[in-house]
Design a protein around this motif. Structure first.
Motif, PDB file in Angstrom:
ATOM      1  N   TYR A  37       0.831  -1.208   0.000  1.00 23.94           N
ATOM      2  CA  TYR A  37       0.000   0.000   0.000  1.00 23.94           C
ATOM      3  C   TYR A  37       0.865   1.256   0.000  1.00 23.94           C
ATOM      4  N   ALA A  38       1.881   1.290   0.847  1.00 21.59           N
ATOM      5  CA  ALA A  38       2.742   2.473   0.938  1.00 21.59           C
ATOM      6  C   ALA A  38       3.459   2.745  -0.381  1.00 21.59           C
ATOM      7  N   ALA A  39       3.816   1.674  -1.092  1.00 21.34           N
ATOM      8  CA  ALA A  39       4.547   1.836  -2.351  1.00 21.34           C
ATOM      9  C   ALA A  39       3.632   2.228  -3.507  1.00 21.34           C
ATOM     10  N   LYS A  40       2.367   1.817  -3.464  1.00 17.90           N
ATOM     11  CA  LYS A  40       1.478   2.001  -4.607  1.00 17.90           C
ATOM     12  C   LYS A  40       0.467   3.138  -4.450  1.00 17.90           C
ATOM     13  N   ALA A  41       0.255   3.616  -3.220  1.00 16.36           N
ATOM     14  CA  ALA A  41      -0.838   4.574  -2.983  1.00 16.36           C
ATOM     15  C   ALA A  41      -0.412   6.033  -3.115  1.00 16.36           C
ATOM     16  N   GLY A  42       0.788   6.271  -3.588  1.00 17.53           N
ATOM     17  CA  GLY A  42       1.215   7.646  -3.826  1.00 17.53           C
ATOM     18  C   GLY A  42       2.086   8.207  -2.727  1.00 17.53           C
ATOM     19  N   GLU A  43       2.571   9.421  -2.946  1.00 16.75           N
ATOM     20  CA  GLU A  43       3.482  10.081  -2.011  1.00 16.75           C
ATOM     21  C   GLU A  43       2.817  10.295  -0.645  1.00 16.75           C
ATOM     22  N   GLU A  44       3.594  10.030   0.403  1.00 14.61           N
ATOM     23  CA  GLU A  44       3.130  10.186   1.792  1.00 14.61           C
ATOM     24  C   GLU A  44       1.828   9.424   2.044  1.00 14.61           C
ATOM     25  N   ALA A  45       1.766   8.209   1.507  1.00 14.62           N
ATOM     26  CA  ALA A  45       0.543   7.407   1.624  1.00 14.62           C
ATOM     27  C   ALA A  45       0.174   7.144   3.076  1.00 14.62           C
ATOM     28  N   LEU A  46       1.172   6.811   3.915  1.00 15.10           N
ATOM     29  CA  LEU A  46       0.855   6.479   5.306  1.00 15.10           C
ATOM     30  C   LEU A  46       0.423   7.698   6.123  1.00 15.10           C
ATOM     31  N   PRO A  47       1.161   8.826   6.081  1.00 17.07           N
ATOM     32  CA  PRO A  47       0.667  10.003   6.810  1.00 17.07           C
ATOM     33  C   PRO A  47      -0.725  10.435   6.385  1.00 17.07           C
ATOM     34  N   LYS A  48      -1.009  10.348   5.092  1.00 13.85           N
ATOM     35  CA  LYS A  48      -2.335  10.741   4.599  1.00 13.85           C
ATOM     36  C   LYS A  48      -3.417   9.786   5.102  1.00 13.85           C
ATOM     37  N   LEU A  49      -3.104   8.497   5.136  1.00 14.12           N
ATOM     38  CA  LEU A  49      -4.076   7.519   5.624  1.00 14.12           C
ATOM     39  C   LEU A  49      -4.356   7.735   7.105  1.00 14.12           C
TER      40      LEU A  49
ATOM     41  N   THR B 249     -11.230   0.674  -2.710  1.00  9.13           N
ATOM     42  CA  THR B 249     -11.575   0.235  -1.358  1.00  9.13           C
ATOM     43  C   THR B 249     -10.480  -0.657  -0.799  1.00  9.13           C
ATOM     44  N   PHE B 250     -10.580  -0.939   0.497  1.00 10.61           N
ATOM     45  CA  PHE B 250      -9.629  -1.866   1.119  1.00 10.61           C
ATOM     46  C   PHE B 250      -9.684  -3.221   0.428  1.00 10.61           C
ATOM     47  N   GLY B 251     -10.893  -3.705   0.132  1.00 12.30           N
ATOM     48  CA  GLY B 251     -11.031  -5.001  -0.523  1.00 12.30           C
ATOM     49  C   GLY B 251     -10.327  -5.050  -1.867  1.00 12.30           C
ATOM     50  N   GLU B 252     -10.401  -3.959  -2.622  1.00 13.97           N
ATOM     51  CA  GLU B 252      -9.729  -3.909  -3.923  1.00 13.97           C
ATOM     52  C   GLU B 252      -8.210  -3.875  -3.748  1.00 13.97           C
ATOM     53  N   TRP B 253      -7.749  -3.133  -2.758  1.00 16.44           N
ATOM     54  CA  TRP B 253      -6.314  -3.112  -2.465  1.00 16.44           C
ATOM     55  C   TRP B 253      -5.829  -4.497  -2.059  1.00 16.44           C
ATOM     56  N   SER B 254      -6.620  -5.164  -1.213  1.00 15.27           N
ATOM     57  CA  SER B 254      -6.244  -6.494  -0.735  1.00 15.27           C
ATOM     58  C   SER B 254      -6.150  -7.488  -1.883  1.00 15.27           C
ATOM     59  N   ALA B 255      -7.091  -7.439  -2.807  1.00 17.44           N
ATOM     60  CA  ALA B 255      -7.073  -8.356  -3.949  1.00 17.44           C
ATOM     61  C   ALA B 255      -5.845  -8.118  -4.823  1.00 17.44           C
TER      62      ALA B 255
END
Length: 255
Positions: free
Chosen positions: A201-213, A237-243
């Motif tokens: 998730y951190a690698a694929k969700a864009g810059e500063e993914a964790l602080p934003k989440l 969604t979380f389900g789509e990320w998980s898949a």
């Protein structure tokens, strides 16, 4: 009260650490613990966007009996999964490295448990368990120089191993604690799953993914709607990320 009766306290202003030792024989470890507290402060600010309070409190107990007494975790559960540290009530409670035959990576354990405090603070205690444990597993070695066998085997490989064999629960169905899973092997696989997912998730969700989440969880109008928060930030969604994560890990992980 019984566990910490007559305990020794050491406080370090420079690192912002307050440490209570059940056994005064462990006081010699204080400088090493202070260093971890100081280093993780900087890491949490950089990685998670979190400013930690002063002091950060740590309780070092003699054994798992003390850990159970201080946290409410059943002693049998601690022994089954090998739990040696817990973050609870704004502090870290962990077992002395002298409690095991050959010691354990207690400094990394401290960094792991401090990460839980940082995530709780940043999300206003809304971070789900899979996020908490996944990020804490990655952050536990960030305070120091990497070592050659930090990921041997890697989280992706262990996660794929577990998925292929149906081991461990789905990451959003872990329950109240990984420490309550039925075996140490299931706990190991589950830790690997959540670490692998959060790295993905951190690698694929864009810059500063964790602080934003974390910020999104803290300000969400409905703290129970994790799917809604993630979708508003990423479009999925979380389900789509998980898949997507499962597919990639199974396709790329080594045996």
């Amino acid at each position: 009260a019984q566990t910490m009766a007559g305990a020794v306290v050491r406080e370090d202003v420079a690192s912002g650490a307050w440490i209570r030792f059940q056994d005064d024989a462990d006081v010699v470890l204080a400088p090493y613990l202070f260093k971890v507290v100081a280093s993780t402060r900087e890491v949490f600010q950089k990685d998670l966007g979190v400013t930690m309070p002063t002091p950060m409190r740590v309780e070092l107990v003699r054994d798992q009996i003390g850990l159970a007494a201080m946290t409410g975790l059943p002693l049998e559960a601690a022994r089954t999964t090998g739990t040696i540290g817990i973050a609870k009530w704004g502090r870290v409670i962990m077992v002395s490295p002298r409690a095991t035959d050959h010691g354990y990576a207690f400094l990394d354990t401290l960094a792991h448990e401090l990460t839980h405090l940082a995530l709780t603070r940043a999300s206003k205690d809304r971070a789900p368990l899979w996020l908490q444990e996944g990020v804490a597993r990655s952050e536990e070695t960030r305070w120091r120089t990497p070592l050659p066998f930090d990921e041997a085997p890697g989280a992706d490989e262990v996660a794929a191993y577990g998925q292929k064999r149906g081991m461990g629960p789905e990451i959003d169905k872990i329950g109240p604690s990984i420490a309550l899973l039925p075996s140490a092997e299931e706990a190991q696989v589950t830790y690997a799953k959540v670490q692998s997912f959060m790295k993905f998730y951190a690698a694929k969700a864009g810059e500063e993914a964790l602080p934003k989440l974390l910020a999104g969880l803290a300000t969400a109008s409905n703290p129970e709607d994790i799917d809604g928060t993630i979708k508003s930030l990423t479009g999925s969604t979380f389900g789509e990320w998980s898949a997507r994560w499962k597919s990639e890990v199974l396709a790329s992980a080594k045996e």
